[in-house]
Design a protein around this motif. Structure first.
Motif, PDB file in Angstrom:
ATOM      1  N   HIS A 174       1.979   6.206 -11.202  1.00  0.00           N
ATOM      2  CA  HIS A 174       2.310   6.838  -9.918  1.00  0.00           C
ATOM      3  C   HIS A 174       1.596   8.177  -9.727  1.00  0.00           C
ATOM      4  CE1 HIS A 174       5.469   4.046  -8.434  1.00  0.00           C
ATOM      5  NE2 HIS A 174       5.538   3.739  -9.722  1.00  0.00           N
ATOM      6  N   VAL A 175       0.365   8.235 -10.209  1.00  0.00           N
ATOM      7  CA  VAL A 175      -0.510   9.391  -9.985  1.00  0.00           C
ATOM      8  C   VAL A 175      -1.657   8.920  -9.101  1.00  0.00           C
ATOM      9  CG1 VAL A 175      -2.040  11.101 -11.037  1.00  0.00           C
ATOM     10  CG2 VAL A 175       0.084  10.437 -12.198  1.00  0.00           C
ATOM     11  N   CYS A 176      -1.919   9.637  -8.010  1.00  0.00           N
ATOM     12  CA  CYS A 176      -2.964   9.232  -7.067  1.00  0.00           C
ATOM     13  C   CYS A 176      -4.330   9.217  -7.753  1.00  0.00           C
ATOM     14  CB  CYS A 176      -2.992  10.187  -5.872  1.00  0.00           C
ATOM     15  SG  CYS A 176      -4.318   9.826  -4.681  1.00  0.00           S
ATOM     16  N   PRO A 177      -5.053   8.091  -7.690  1.00  0.00           N
ATOM     17  CA  PRO A 177      -6.385   8.033  -8.318  1.00  0.00           C
ATOM     18  C   PRO A 177      -7.440   8.830  -7.565  1.00  0.00           C
ATOM     19  CG  PRO A 177      -5.915   5.982  -7.151  1.00  0.00           C
ATOM     20  CD  PRO A 177      -4.661   6.805  -7.077  1.00  0.00           C
ATOM     21  N   HIS A 178      -7.128   9.267  -6.346  1.00  0.00           N
ATOM     22  CA  HIS A 178      -8.095  10.010  -5.531  1.00  0.00           C
ATOM     23  C   HIS A 178      -7.986  11.521  -5.729  1.00  0.00           C
ATOM     24  CE1 HIS A 178      -8.842   6.214  -3.500  1.00  0.00           C
ATOM     25  NE2 HIS A 178      -7.544   6.104  -3.254  1.00  0.00           N
ATOM     26  N   CYS A 179      -6.736  12.051  -5.748  1.00  0.00           N
ATOM     27  CA  CYS A 179      -6.563  13.511  -5.804  1.00  0.00           C
ATOM     28  C   CYS A 179      -5.696  13.979  -6.967  1.00  0.00           C
ATOM     29  CB  CYS A 179      -5.975  14.019  -4.488  1.00  0.00           C
ATOM     30  SG  CYS A 179      -4.231  13.560  -4.240  1.00  0.00           S
ATOM     31  N   TRP A 235       0.827  -1.200   0.000  1.00  0.00           N
ATOM     32  CA  TRP A 235       0.000   0.000   0.000  1.00  0.00           C
ATOM     33  C   TRP A 235       0.865   1.256   0.000  1.00  0.00           C
ATOM     34  CZ3 TRP A 235      -5.274  -0.380  -0.445  1.00  0.00           C
ATOM     35  CH2 TRP A 235      -5.822  -1.643  -0.216  1.00  0.00           C
ATOM     36  N   HIS A 236       0.296   2.319  -0.540  1.00  0.00           N
ATOM     37  CA  HIS A 236       1.005   3.602  -0.598  1.00  0.00           C
ATOM     38  C   HIS A 236       0.097   4.696  -0.058  1.00  0.00           C
ATOM     39  CE1 HIS A 236       3.484   6.889  -2.189  1.00  0.00           C
ATOM     40  NE2 HIS A 236       2.359   7.432  -2.621  1.00  0.00           N
ATOM     41  N   LYS A 237       0.629   5.499   0.863  1.00  0.00           N
ATOM     42  CA  LYS A 237      -0.127   6.631   1.399  1.00  0.00           C
ATOM     43  C   LYS A 237       0.190   7.877   0.605  1.00  0.00           C
ATOM     44  CE  LYS A 237      -1.218   9.106   5.673  1.00  0.00           C
ATOM     45  NZ  LYS A 237      -0.960   9.230   7.125  1.00  0.00           N
ATOM     46  N   CYS A 238      -0.814   8.467  -0.001  1.00  0.00           N
ATOM     47  CA  CYS A 238      -0.625   9.642  -0.854  1.00  0.00           C
ATOM     48  C   CYS A 238      -0.185  10.850  -0.022  1.00  0.00           C
ATOM     49  CB  CYS A 238      -1.919   9.967  -1.596  1.00  0.00           C
ATOM     50  SG  CYS A 238      -1.824  11.468  -2.603  1.00  0.00           S
ATOM     51  N   LYS A 239       0.839  11.561  -0.501  1.00  0.00           N
ATOM     52  CA  LYS A 239       1.305  12.765   0.182  1.00  0.00           C
ATOM     53  C   LYS A 239       0.392  13.954  -0.082  1.00  0.00           C
ATOM     54  CE  LYS A 239       6.142  11.320   0.101  1.00  0.00           C
ATOM     55  NZ  LYS A 239       7.508  11.576  -0.421  1.00  0.00           N
ATOM     56  N   GLY A 240      -0.474  13.820  -1.070  1.00  0.00           N
ATOM     57  CA  GLY A 240      -1.392  14.906  -1.381  1.00  0.00           C
ATOM     58  C   GLY A 240      -2.670  14.877  -0.566  1.00  0.00           C
ATOM     59  N   CYS A 241      -3.312  13.690  -0.476  1.00  0.00           N
ATOM     60  CA  CYS A 241      -4.606  13.606   0.208  1.00  0.00           C
ATOM     61  C   CYS A 241      -4.606  12.654   1.397  1.00  0.00           C
ATOM     62  CB  CYS A 241      -5.686  13.181  -0.786  1.00  0.00           C
ATOM     63  SG  CYS A 241      -5.456  11.513  -1.470  1.00  0.00           S
ATOM     64  N   GLY A 242      -3.539  11.875   1.559  1.00  0.00           N
ATOM     65  CA  GLY A 242      -3.450  10.955   2.689  1.00  0.00           C
ATOM     66  C   GLY A 242      -4.179   9.646   2.497  1.00  0.00           C
ATOM     67  N   GLN A 243      -4.809   9.453   1.341  1.00  0.00           N
ATOM     68  CA  GLN A 243      -5.536   8.213   1.068  1.00  0.00           C
ATOM     69  C   GLN A 243      -4.563   7.066   0.783  1.00  0.00           C
ATOM     70  OE1 GLN A 243      -8.926   7.491   0.950  1.00  0.00           O
ATOM     71  NE2 GLN A 243      -9.353   9.514   1.793  1.00  0.00           N
ATOM     72  N   MET A 244      -4.973   5.853   1.147  1.00  0.00           N
ATOM     73  CA  MET A 244      -4.175   4.664   0.877  1.00  0.00           C
ATOM     74  C   MET A 244      -4.575   4.078  -0.477  1.00  0.00           C
ATOM     75  SD  MET A 244      -2.210   4.411   3.516  1.00  0.00           S
ATOM     76  CE  MET A 244      -1.550   2.748   3.462  1.00  0.00           C
ATOM     77  N   THR A 245      -3.559   3.733  -1.276  1.00  0.00           N
ATOM     78  CA  THR A 245      -3.791   3.155  -2.601  1.00  0.00           C
ATOM     79  C   THR A 245      -2.968   1.889  -2.748  1.00  0.00           C
ATOM     80  OG1 THR A 245      -4.092   5.388  -3.518  1.00  0.00           O
ATOM     81  CG2 THR A 245      -3.723   3.608  -5.086  1.00  0.00           C
TER      82      THR A 245
END
Length: 284
Positions: free
Chosen positions: A44-49, A24-34
């Protein structure tokens, strides 16, 4: 023996499965786990933010070049510790640690191949290697990339990511600013375009040199771009700077760069630019 005791005995002899740390990876932009596989599939682009994570040369080459078309150029060799510099650690020890963690010789790597069937040489600066700092090896690799582009009659595309000049090499690091500028002039004399893609973060001596000398200036979304730090500027001018100051979007709005392009659209954009700047010139 009760059923509880029997279950306990079974559990005691059941080996525990090791769970990988990188699932799992925690996004530095929104904090969501992916899920890591999902993140890698999304470049490597966050699907959430839509936060663009920092990536290295291997991923860049994979995402940009036509499949199986590229060759990584060997890294040039330079004097590794010309000033015998030492701070908390000797400079050679820092180089060794960076090479172990990244698997690269230094902070800049070139590859030659095709993008949408069009020839190109790409140079990528790796922030994971000592903050992408510019030393003799980075300058030499940049020049090597330009020379390879001239030999192949192809554009040179530089992806920048750096904290600036490498302090362990002192004036020798700063000398890479004019050296890379001369290399870009060599490219222009050969009638070939120089394209820059600014990524997060690009700052310091790199920003004052080859990062802002492109014929076309592109940046990834929300990348931090600066010559000096925000706090230094605010203390000097004694004014509060805008929240989006030193971002890709701010630079585009004020005419300092040409476009802000999503990572997943870069390959198509670069392929079109090469067609316009190189094939268009041949037709004319």
């Amino acid at each position: 023996m009760s059923w509880i005791d029997r279950v306990r005995n079974v559990l005691a002899f059941t080996p525990k499965k090791e769970t990988p740390d990188n699932l799992w990876h925690k996004c530095k932009g929104c904090g969501q786990m992916t899920f890591m596989k999902e993140l890698e599939a999304n470049q490597h682009v966050c699907p959430h933010c839509d936060h663009h994570d920092r990536i290295g040369p291997a991923e860049r080459f994979q995402y940009l070049f036509d499949e199986g078309s590229y060759t990584v150029l060997p890294s040039p060799r330079v004097a590794e510790d010309p000033l015998k510099f030492r701070d908390q650690k000797p400079y050679p020890a820092r180089l060794k640690a960076a090479r172990t963690s990244t698997g690269e010789q230094d902070a800049f790597l070139n590859a030659s191949g095709t993008i949408l069937g069009r020839k190109a040489v790409i140079g990528v600066q790796d922030f994971a290697f000592m903050g992408g700092s510019m030393g003799q090896a980075v300058g030499e690799a940049f020049i090597q990339g330009v020379e390879a582009a001239i030999a192949a009659r192809a554009p040179y595309i530089a992806f920048t990511a750096s904290g600036g000049a490498r302090m362990q090499e002192g004036i020798l690091s700063l000398m890479q600013m004019p050296r890379t500028t001369v290399a870009i002039e060599m490219l222009h004399d050969a009638g070939l375009p120089y394209i820059v893609v600014l990524t997060d973060p690009t700052s310091g001596g790199v920003m004052a040199a080859y990062a802002m000398l492109g014929d076309v200036q592109i940046a990834e979304p929300r990348a931090m771009l600066a010559f000096t730090g925000r706090r230094v500027i605010e203390n000097t001018i004694r004014e509060k700077l805008p929240d989006d100051f030193q971002t890709s979007e701010y630079y585009r709005e004020h005419g300092l760069i040409d476009m802000v392009t999503h990572r997943k659209e870069l390959r198509e954009t670069l392929g079109q630019l090469i067609g316009l700047l190189c094939e268009g010139k041949k037709a004319a």
